[in-house]
Design a protein around this motif. Sequence first.
Motif, PDB file in Angstrom:
ATOM      1  N   GLY A   1     -77.975 -39.468   6.417  1.00  7.88           N
ATOM      2  CA  GLY A   1     -77.022 -40.065   5.836  1.00  7.88           C
ATOM      3  C   GLY A   1     -75.832 -39.102   5.310  1.00  7.88           C
ATOM      4  N   ILE A   2     -76.171 -38.129   5.598  1.00  4.18           N
ATOM      5  CA  ILE A   2     -74.922 -37.111   5.039  1.00  4.18           C
ATOM      6  C   ILE A   2     -73.554 -37.048   5.856  1.00  4.18           C
ATOM      7  N   PHE A   3     -72.552 -37.175   5.536  1.00  2.00           N
ATOM      8  CA  PHE A   3     -71.375 -37.177   6.053  1.00  2.00           C
ATOM      9  C   PHE A   3     -70.415 -35.945   5.455  1.00  2.00           C
ATOM     10  N   GLY A   4     -69.680 -35.363   6.357  1.00  2.80           N
ATOM     11  CA  GLY A   4     -68.861 -34.120   5.755  1.00  2.80           C
ATOM     12  C   GLY A   4     -67.279 -34.321   5.558  1.00  2.80           C
ATOM     13  N   ILE A   5     -66.958 -33.775   4.320  1.00  4.53           N
ATOM     14  CA  ILE A   5     -65.488 -33.860   3.831  1.00  4.53           C
ATOM     15  C   ILE A   5     -65.230 -32.390   3.437  1.00  4.53           C
ATOM     16  N   GLN A   6     -63.834 -32.535   3.279  1.00  8.41           N
ATOM     17  CA  GLN A   6     -63.190 -31.275   2.755  1.00  8.41           C
ATOM     18  C   GLN A   6     -62.872 -31.680   1.190  1.00  8.41           C
ATOM     19  N   PRO A   7     -63.797 -31.112   0.439  1.00  9.32           N
ATOM     20  CA  PRO A   7     -63.512 -31.545  -1.073  1.00  9.32           C
ATOM     21  C   PRO A   7     -62.190 -31.338  -1.836  1.00  9.32           C
ATOM     22  N   ASP A   8     -61.638 -30.148  -1.382  1.00 10.31           N
ATOM     23  CA  ASP A   8     -60.414 -29.929  -2.039  1.00 10.31           C
ATOM     24  C   ASP A   8     -59.168 -30.366  -1.272  1.00 10.31           C
ATOM     25  N   ASN A   9     -59.318 -31.313  -0.286  1.00 14.21           N
ATOM     26  CA  ASN A   9     -58.033 -32.026   0.395  1.00 14.21           C
ATOM     27  C   ASN A   9     -58.010 -33.400   0.079  1.00 14.21           C
ATOM     28  N   PRO A  10     -56.889 -33.958  -0.509  1.00 18.92           N
ATOM     29  CA  PRO A  10     -56.756 -35.078  -0.785  1.00 18.92           C
ATOM     30  C   PRO A  10     -56.894 -36.197   0.327  1.00 18.92           C
ATOM     31  N   GLU A  11     -56.534 -35.924   1.591  1.00 12.58           N
ATOM     32  CA  GLU A  11     -56.287 -36.566   2.716  1.00 12.58           C
ATOM     33  C   GLU A  11     -58.032 -36.826   3.011  1.00 12.58           C
ATOM     34  N   SER A  12     -58.595 -35.842   2.990  1.00 14.07           N
ATOM     35  CA  SER A  12     -60.187 -35.905   3.404  1.00 14.07           C
ATOM     36  C   SER A  12     -60.805 -36.866   2.284  1.00 14.07           C
ATOM     37  N   LEU A  13     -60.721 -36.827   1.037  1.00 13.19           N
ATOM     38  CA  LEU A  13     -61.181 -37.566  -0.014  1.00 13.19           C
ATOM     39  C   LEU A  13     -60.871 -39.106   0.252  1.00 13.19           C
ATOM     40  N   ARG A  14     -59.425 -39.224   0.701  1.00 13.05           N
ATOM     41  CA  ARG A  14     -59.110 -40.510   1.183  1.00 13.05           C
ATOM     42  C   ARG A  14     -59.841 -41.185   2.322  1.00 13.05           C
ATOM     43  N   ALA A  15     -59.926 -40.288   3.227  1.00 13.92           N
ATOM     44  CA  ALA A  15     -60.790 -40.719   4.290  1.00 13.92           C
ATOM     45  C   ALA A  15     -62.161 -41.120   4.113  1.00 13.92           C
ATOM     46  N   MET A  16     -62.782 -40.249   3.012  1.00 14.52           N
ATOM     47  CA  MET A  16     -64.256 -40.611   2.417  1.00 14.52           C
ATOM     48  C   MET A  16     -64.233 -41.969   1.888  1.00 14.52           C
ATOM     49  N   GLY A  17     -63.004 -42.469   1.141  1.00 12.26           N
ATOM     50  CA  GLY A  17     -63.240 -43.743   0.590  1.00 12.26           C
ATOM     51  C   GLY A  17     -63.183 -44.841   1.638  1.00 12.26           C
ATOM     52  N   ALA A  18     -62.536 -44.642   2.703  1.00 13.86           N
ATOM     53  CA  ALA A  18     -62.418 -45.538   3.900  1.00 13.86           C
ATOM     54  C   ALA A  18     -63.626 -45.546   4.598  1.00 13.86           C
ATOM     55  N   TYR A  19     -64.242 -44.273   5.051  1.00 11.82           N
ATOM     56  CA  TYR A  19     -65.369 -44.228   5.584  1.00 11.82           C
ATOM     57  C   TYR A  19     -66.637 -45.099   4.491  1.00 11.82           C
ATOM     58  N   VAL A  20     -66.616 -44.747   3.492  1.00 14.38           N
ATOM     59  CA  VAL A  20     -67.863 -45.394   2.869  1.00 14.38           C
ATOM     60  C   VAL A  20     -67.553 -46.953   2.650  1.00 14.38           C
ATOM     61  N   ARG A  21     -66.456 -47.337   2.312  1.00 10.88           N
ATOM     62  CA  ARG A  21     -66.227 -48.666   2.316  1.00 10.88           C
ATOM     63  C   ARG A  21     -66.639 -49.492   3.710  1.00 10.88           C
ATOM     64  N   GLY A  22     -66.204 -48.769   4.689  1.00  6.90           N
ATOM     65  CA  GLY A  22     -66.655 -49.114   6.215  1.00  6.90           C
ATOM     66  C   GLY A  22     -68.022 -49.496   6.313  1.00  6.90           C
ATOM     67  N   ARG A  23     -68.689 -48.374   5.832  1.00  7.88           N
ATOM     68  CA  ARG A  23     -70.299 -48.378   5.718  1.00  7.88           C
ATOM     69  C   ARG A  23     -70.884 -49.660   4.902  1.00  7.88           C
ATOM     70  N   PHE A  24     -70.223 -49.728   3.843  1.00 14.50           N
ATOM     71  CA  PHE A  24     -70.528 -50.879   2.529  1.00 14.50           C
ATOM     72  C   PHE A  24     -70.504 -52.192   3.599  1.00 14.50           C
ATOM     73  N   GLU A  25     -69.448 -52.416   4.130  1.00 12.40           N
ATOM     74  CA  GLU A  25     -69.119 -53.684   4.987  1.00 12.40           C
ATOM     75  C   GLU A  25     -70.085 -53.821   5.832  1.00 12.40           C
ATOM     76  N   ALA A  26     -70.232 -52.652   6.787  1.00 11.03           N
ATOM     77  CA  ALA A  26     -71.243 -53.033   8.013  1.00 11.03           C
ATOM     78  C   ALA A  26     -72.696 -53.099   7.467  1.00 11.03           C
ATOM     79  N   ASN A  27     -73.020 -52.426   6.450  1.00 14.25           N
ATOM     80  CA  ASN A  27     -74.291 -52.655   5.976  1.00 14.25           C
ATOM     81  C   ASN A  27     -74.412 -52.818   4.347  1.00 14.25           C
ATOM     82  N   PRO A  28     -74.233 -53.946   3.486  1.00 10.18           N
ATOM     83  CA  PRO A  28     -74.208 -54.132   2.067  1.00 10.18           C
ATOM     84  C   PRO A  28     -75.212 -53.575   1.356  1.00 10.18           C
ATOM     85  N   ARG A  29     -76.400 -53.161   2.253  1.00  7.93           N
ATOM     86  CA  ARG A  29     -77.654 -52.582   1.558  1.00  7.93           C
ATOM     87  C   ARG A  29     -77.818 -50.868   1.876  1.00  7.93           C
ATOM     88  N   SER A  30     -76.475 -50.703   1.359  1.00  8.79           N
ATOM     89  CA  SER A  30     -76.065 -49.038   1.508  1.00  8.79           C
ATOM     90  C   SER A  30     -76.264 -48.466  -0.070  1.00  8.79           C
TER      91      SER A  30
END
Length: 287
Positions: free
Chosen positions: A110-139
């Motif tokens: 369940g581990i996904f990769g990001i660039q922790p010092d890249n603001p665009e990557s952190l925004r992508a993380m937010g969109a990715y996690v929200r997408g996973r939450f929508e696909a499976n609320p039991r996350s």
Amino acid sequence: MPAPPPSPGPRSDLLIPASYSPTVTKYFARWVRRMFKKSFHAVRVVPEHSGAIGALRQTGTPAIVLLSHTSWWDPLISLVLHDHHTPDREPLAPMDATQLVKFGFFKKLGIFGIQPDNPESLRAMGAYVRGRFEANPRSTLWITPQGRFVDPRDPIELRPGAAALAAKTPGVRVLALAIEYGFWTDQKPEVFLRFEPCATPDRPDSTTAWHREFLRAMAENNARLAEAVRSRDPARFATAWGENRAAGDSGSGPATNWFYDLWLRLRGRSGRVEDRRFTASNPGERR
């Protein structure tokens, strides 16, 4: 009519998606548990609020667990806790993308990769996690919002990403998890854990309000755990797993070297370090 094209996934240069496998996670968690048994004398948890993690099995909404980040072992603790308490929920956890490329197997956990010092990557993380939450609320998102290794005595400073996610996830459940490592009376160190539920703020859609609540919960959790650890009183903890002792031992303290212990026993003496020597007085009191 032809089916609409699938929505584009996250850019590979900003985020590496996970490919979660419950089976792989279960067996890897068992191996990790053996690592803990070899490396630590015991894993202890403060009983107060300890049932909060197991209660997530009964909720059908997304959850976030905020880990304090003091050691390389922290993510492995979250893996074992997930396997023991919430195996039917989907775990999510960010990791530096450069490391995930080297250890691609971790994507199965369940581990996904990001660039922790890249603001665009952190925004992508937010969109990715929200997408996973929508696909499976039991996350459950397991995250270290401090973003780096920090001594547990340092003031809490958090990156805003976790709070922003909470603000955009209606009904989210959030727990703070404080972790410490220390030596008591055994030659091996101990792991100490404490949970603190985060209250939903009056404005649940406010990143600032969630950020303030995260700071409160994590600071209070760290302080309460530190006070319990300093007491050196095993009665203040429940043993999650461990408490390793020599075979056939029924003493009250941890074993010393087995050969030296046998020699002392043959001479009518004990090689054990009694916990009561440490708990009978104030830990700050000089003798």
